[in-house]
Design a protein around this motif. Structure first.
Motif, PDB file in Angstrom:
ATOM      1  N   ILE A  78       0.856  -1.179   0.000  1.00  0.00           N
ATOM      2  CA  ILE A  78       0.000   0.000   0.000  1.00  0.00           C
ATOM      3  C   ILE A  78       0.894   1.232   0.000  1.00  0.00           C
ATOM      4  O   ILE A  78       1.730   1.407   0.879  1.00  0.00           O
ATOM      5  N   ALA A  79       0.719   2.053  -1.024  1.00  0.00           N
ATOM      6  CA  ALA A  79       1.593   3.211  -1.240  1.00  0.00           C
ATOM      7  C   ALA A  79       0.884   4.535  -0.965  1.00  0.00           C
ATOM      8  O   ALA A  79       1.523   5.580  -0.985  1.00  0.00           O
ATOM      9  N   GLY A  80      -0.411   4.494  -0.732  1.00  0.00           N
ATOM     10  CA  GLY A  80      -1.154   5.709  -0.461  1.00  0.00           C
ATOM     11  C   GLY A  80      -2.638   5.457  -0.559  1.00  0.00           C
ATOM     12  O   GLY A  80      -3.074   4.354  -0.917  1.00  0.00           O
ATOM     13  N   PHE A  81      -3.401   6.482  -0.241  1.00  0.00           N
ATOM     14  CA  PHE A  81      -4.850   6.388  -0.373  1.00  0.00           C
ATOM     15  C   PHE A  81      -5.413   7.776  -0.648  1.00  0.00           C
ATOM     16  O   PHE A  81      -4.754   8.788  -0.417  1.00  0.00           O
ATOM     17  N   ALA A  82      -6.633   7.777  -1.153  1.00  0.00           N
ATOM     18  CA  ALA A  82      -7.303   9.035  -1.487  1.00  0.00           C
ATOM     19  C   ALA A  82      -8.799   8.813  -1.458  1.00  0.00           C
ATOM     20  O   ALA A  82      -9.277   7.693  -1.640  1.00  0.00           O
ATOM     21  N   TYR A  83      -9.489   9.899  -1.236  1.00  0.00           N
ATOM     22  CA  TYR A  83     -10.940   9.815  -1.240  1.00  0.00           C
ATOM     23  C   TYR A  83     -11.516  11.168  -1.617  1.00  0.00           C
ATOM     24  O   TYR A  83     -10.833  12.186  -1.595  1.00  0.00           O
ATOM     25  N   CYS A  84     -12.799  11.142  -1.959  1.00  0.00           N
ATOM     26  CA  CYS A  84     -13.564  12.366  -2.161  1.00  0.00           C
ATOM     27  C   CYS A  84     -14.553  12.476  -1.020  1.00  0.00           C
ATOM     28  O   CYS A  84     -15.144  11.481  -0.597  1.00  0.00           O
TER      29      CYS A  84
END
Length: 189
Positions: A78-84
């Motif tokens: 897991i290298a990162g995450f994002a959301y709206c």
């Protein structure tokens, strides 16, 4: 979705970045990434990381609204995450989302943020949202500002000295990007 490419001048080689929907089993890794940013950076204006249960509830609330919550992987890690999230709670803002992007320590400038934001743009547009806003902590965060500009965002304002974190006053840069038809037509929903 996968994104990769040749390195730019002075950057590390970019591995292939895979982007997928987050899973409940990702939460410990995502919480660790977020906690790092809360304690050491300006991507979040929280001063203390939420506990793992509160962090999980935040994710569930966004998913319940049908908003994307994505994970990036590089070589199975897991290298990162994002959301709206909703930009603001008032009904007139319902066609606008705000993006949030967090890269794992040590994996900056490897295409993770680009892959995540690109996927958020695609998914938010497909869901019928017409504007995306980015609130970037620290007007000196040139990498994030440049990345958003490269992905079609434009700087629409700066709130000067709006937060106090890590022993100093910090600005936020507001950037905006149209999705789909943008303001060229009324919303479909």
């Amino acid at each position: 979705m996968s994104v990769g490419g040749a390195p730019g001048a002075g950057t590390k080689a970019r591995e292939t970045v895979g982007v997928r929907a987050s899973r409940e089993s990702d939460l410990p890794a995502l919480h660790a990434i977020y906690a790092h940013h809360v304690l050491n950076g300006l991507a979040s204006f929280e001063l203390e990381p939420p506990d793992p249960e509160a962090f999980a509830r935040r994710r569930e609330a966004l998913l319940a609204e049908g908003l994307p919550y994505l994970v990036a992987e590089v070589e199975g890690r897991i290298a990162g995450f994002a959301y709206c999230g909703p930009y603001r709670p008032r009904p007139a803002y319902r066609h606008t989302v705000e993006n949030s992007v967090y890269t794992a320590p040590g994996l900056e400038r490897r295409g993770v943020g680009r892959a995540l934001i690109t996927a958020l743009i695609e998914q938010a547009a497909a869901a019928g949202y017409q504007q995306m806003v980015a609130i970037i902590g620290d007007s000196g965060n040139e990498a994030s500002i440049a990345l958003h500009e490269a992905l079609g965002f434009r700087r629409v304002g700066t709130l000067e000295s709006i937060g106090y974190k890590l022993g100093r006053w910090v600005d936020t840069v507001i950037m905006q990007r149209a999705l789909g038809p943008g303001d060229g037509q009324p919303p479909a929903r």
